[in-house]
Motif scaffolding. Structure first.
Motif: not given
Length: 177
Positions: A126-129, A121-123, A41, A118
């Motif tokens: 996260s603040k970058k969801s 947690a990331k989706s 990423w 994906e």
């Protein structure tokens, strides 16, 4: 229609539509996210990103899937068509949710040799969801693309707005290869 940029907010169906269009007009399909994202990423630097876009758009035909407004001057220099996938908020959110869940479950790599996948947690955490991005940008994108439709900066480009999957299917059905 030989050089096409398909735009729309995340989850709108740009990739699916772009792949179908590229096949229909026998043009290479180019996904901007694949050009931009590196392993783990990591984001490309603009100078590298811009050069890679210049390189792939040097072909005589293409269907380019993606937004990245900072690249508009490059993308639209030779483009003859912009297709805006403009589905409703609810439809787009549903498609984004469905796509994200499918990718999380399958664990599919999004772009070859990046290892980018994906995750729950990331989706979702996260603040970058992608969902935070969607909620922050859906209305902004819609307003920006609406203005684009009438911009004198792209008067040399045919702009097409598709507001439903039925419209998109009909558009593709009516294209002569």
């Amino acid at each position: 229609m030989k050089k096409v940029n398909v735009i729309g907010t995340t989850g709108s169906g740009k990739s699916t539509f772009s792949q179908r269009l590229a096949k229909k007009i026998n043009a290479p399909y180019i996904q901007m996210d694949q050009i931009f994202w590196k392993q783990n990423w990591q984001e490309s630097q603009d100078s590298e990103f811009f050069q890679r876009i210049e390189d792939v758009l040097s072909e005589s035909t293409w269907v380019l899937d993606g937004n990245y407004s900072r690249t508009n001057i490059i993308k639209w220099r030779d483009a003859d068509t912009i297709i805006w996938i403009d589905y409703s908020f609810c439809r787009t959110l549903f498609q984004l949710f469905k796509r994200t869940i499918k990718r999380i479950i399958s664990g599919e790599e999004l772009w070859p040799e990046t290892g980018n996948r994906e995750s729950f947690a990331k989706s979702f955490l996260s603040k970058k969801s992608i969902f935070i991005w969607f909620f922050k940008n859906y209305s902004h994108n819609k307003q920006g693309y609406s203005k684009l439709m009438y911009s004198s900066k792209i008067k040399h480009i045919n702009v097409i707005r598709l507001c439903s999957p039925k419209e998109a299917d009909l558009f593709l059905k009516n294209i002569e290869a």
